[in-house]
Structure formats: C-alpha cells, structure tokens
Enzyme design. Sequence first.
Site, PDB file in Angstrom:
ATOM      1  CG  ASP A 109      40.689 -52.922  26.216  1.00 24.65           C
ATOM      2  OD1 ASP A 109      41.914 -53.103  26.098  1.00 24.65           O
ATOM      3  OD2 ASP A 109      40.062 -53.166  27.264  1.00 24.65           O
ATOM      4  CD  GLU A 128      37.787 -55.825  28.654  1.00 27.28           C
ATOM      5  OE1 GLU A 128      37.542 -56.760  29.420  1.00 27.28           O
ATOM      6  OE2 GLU A 128      38.007 -54.666  29.037  1.00 27.28           O
ATOM      7  CG  ASN A 129      35.657 -53.140  26.437  1.00 26.41           C
ATOM      8  OD1 ASN A 129      36.883 -53.103  26.512  1.00 26.41           O
ATOM      9  ND2 ASN A 129      34.888 -53.193  27.498  1.00 26.41           N
ATOM     10  CG  ASN A 165      37.348 -56.343  33.244  1.00 26.02           C
ATOM     11  OD1 ASN A 165      38.096 -55.976  32.331  1.00 26.02           O
ATOM     12  ND2 ASN A 165      36.423 -55.560  33.759  1.00 26.02           N
ATOM     13  CG  HIS A 166      33.887 -56.068  30.405  1.00 26.51           C
ATOM     14  ND1 HIS A 166      32.926 -56.059  31.390  1.00 26.51           N
ATOM     15  CD2 HIS A 166      34.494 -54.861  30.460  1.00 26.51           C
ATOM     16  CE1 HIS A 166      32.945 -54.888  32.010  1.00 26.51           C
ATOM     17  NE2 HIS A 166      33.892 -54.141  31.479  1.00 26.51           N
ATOM     18  CG  HIS A 208      42.346 -56.893  30.687  1.00 22.54           C
ATOM     19  ND1 HIS A 208      42.169 -56.249  29.482  1.00 22.54           N
ATOM     20  CD2 HIS A 208      41.255 -56.591  31.421  1.00 22.54           C
ATOM     21  CE1 HIS A 208      41.023 -55.611  29.488  1.00 22.54           C
ATOM     22  NE2 HIS A 208      40.442 -55.785  30.652  1.00 22.54           N
ATOM     23  CG  HIS A 253      41.157 -52.948  32.626  1.00 20.18           C
ATOM     24  ND1 HIS A 253      39.856 -53.395  32.490  1.00 20.18           N
ATOM     25  CD2 HIS A 253      41.189 -52.293  33.818  1.00 20.18           C
ATOM     26  CE1 HIS A 253      39.150 -53.035  33.561  1.00 20.18           C
ATOM     27  NE2 HIS A 253      39.929 -52.360  34.372  1.00 20.18           N
ATOM     28  CG  HIS A 258      39.097 -48.691  27.494  1.00 23.06           C
ATOM     29  ND1 HIS A 258      37.769 -48.699  27.105  1.00 23.06           N
ATOM     30  CD2 HIS A 258      39.393 -49.961  27.837  1.00 23.06           C
ATOM     31  CE1 HIS A 258      37.280 -49.926  27.230  1.00 23.06           C
ATOM     32  NE2 HIS A 258      38.254 -50.713  27.680  1.00 23.06           N
TER      33      HIS A 258
HETATM   34 FE   LIG Z   1      38.757 -54.543  31.014  1.00 27.86          FE
HETATM   35 FE   LIG Z   2      38.248 -52.780  28.159  1.00 27.55          FE
END
Ligand SMILES: [Fe+2]
Ligand SMILES: [Fe+2]
Length: 269
Positions: free
Chosen positions: A8, A39-40, A67-68, A150, A175, A177
């Site tokens: 990520d 995603e981040n 999820n983001h 994830h 996910h 990190h």
């Molecule tokens: Fe995530």
């Molecule tokens: Fe993440």
Amino acid sequence: MKILFFGDIVGRLGLEAVASLLPKLAQKYEADFIIANGENVSRGKGITERDYLDLIDAGVDCVTLGNHWNSKKQIEDYIEDADRLIRPLNLLSFDKGVGSAVFDCDGVSIRVTNLLGTAFMKEDVRVPYIALREVLDHEEKADIHIVDYHAESTSEKQLFGHFFDGQVSAVIGTHTHVQTNDARIFPKGTGFLSDAGMCGADDSIIGFNVEGAIEKMIYGKDNKLSLDEDAKPVVCFVWMEFDDETGACHFIRPVQYIGGNEFYGEASI
Ligand SMILES: [Fe+2]
Ligand SMILES: [Fe+2]
C-alpha cells in the site's frame, strides 16, 4: 517472468519514494512487470486520477486497490477509462471498472485480481472464494495470475492462499501496511506472503503521524490522522519469479528499502 509487487502506497511521500526508486529497482531485480497497491496514495485514503496517472508514469504496470478504493469519489468518474486500475472484484454495490484483468508482457499474459477479505473488515462483499472461483472457471486463462488479497487477518490470507494453491501463481496480502516475513511457495506452486507492507513514512503508525495518532487513540482528541510528507520513507515490496509456461512461483522474497537503503528484516541502532 520477474514481478515486483509494492505494498500500500501511502500519500505523496510514498508515491515519490516509489517513483524515485523504481528505475533502480526494476534494473536491479530485472523486473518485467510492476504491480502496486494504490488504495492510500491520495492523502492516505483513496486514489485520484492524477495520482493514478503519476504511478503509471513512474513505471507501475498495474495498480490494485482495497477497502479505500472509493475514498476519493472521483474514481467513479474515471475508473472506466483507467485500464491499469483494478478495484476489488467482490464489491456488492459497484460494477464500474474491473476487479480482474489480463495484461500482455512481452507475449506472456498476466492476470491481476484484487479481492477484499471479510474478517475484521466492514465492507459488504461477495464471498471472495466464490468470486475468484468464477474468474478461474469462466474468464480467460492467463499464463501467470497474481491475486492481491486485501484483508486484515493473516489466518484468512493463509487459508485463501492454501485453498487456491496450484490454481493461481501468487496470493499476496495487502492492507495491514506491515510487511510480514512468512514468504512461502505452497506444494502446488503458489507463492504467498501474508502482507506486502507499505510505501510511506517509516517511523509512523501505518503511514500516519505518531503524535496525531496518540492524541486521537489514547487521549480521545477529535483530530484527523495526518501524514508526515517530509519523513524518511520506507518502500516495501515483494520480489517474485515465475515459470512462464506453468505459472508456478519459483522464488519469493519480501524486501524493504528504508531511506533508500536495502533492508531484509533486521533492526539496528
Ligand atoms: Fe486497506
Ligand atoms: Fe492500506
């Protein structure tokens, strides 16, 4: 086929650290194909079109999410045209874009699939096992198939990897990190790592400012988690090699670069 998979990417710091290291890493590891979880990337949550395009310009071949995936709502406007962006396959209430796609890499086909897990996750999703089963049974078969799973739970990721051993080339977790040190090649040839880790601020709480996180989580202050954009960066990725004919994984190793220096899971002062 040699593939690098970046965990990520958190914020501009993470994006710029990956962009500056990528030419050197691609050469050193003779990488044929680069995957990165984005995603981040946009201020810690979600991905804007600009940041997606900056990752592609930096040399990333395929960006996966988590999820983001829609924390920046503009993704719903550009995802149909973003042919190197893979959102979670098993979303229940969104059908734009794709959750699995095949890329050509010098005559070798590489499928990349992104799935959301279920344990300790809030999203409403289709059962990930069924979603991947449908891809394997009904979609074009590729020479190599990489799954970005994830999810929060290491046991869920291990279970998923074992369940699809021999049916995909690798299951790489994202996910949390935090890069794990459990790289495996399962008996039928599927490469596995519970979590690829993160590209962002090294001395942080999963990429976010430590003091801000303490104020929020310990003292209950109503502040937003913030990013230190001038911190020392860590770049975490997975280095993998595959047989182009069988799709089996021959080699997998988690790697970290901290402040530009290569690092294999040791700590010293
Ligand atoms: Fe995530
Ligand atoms: Fe993440």
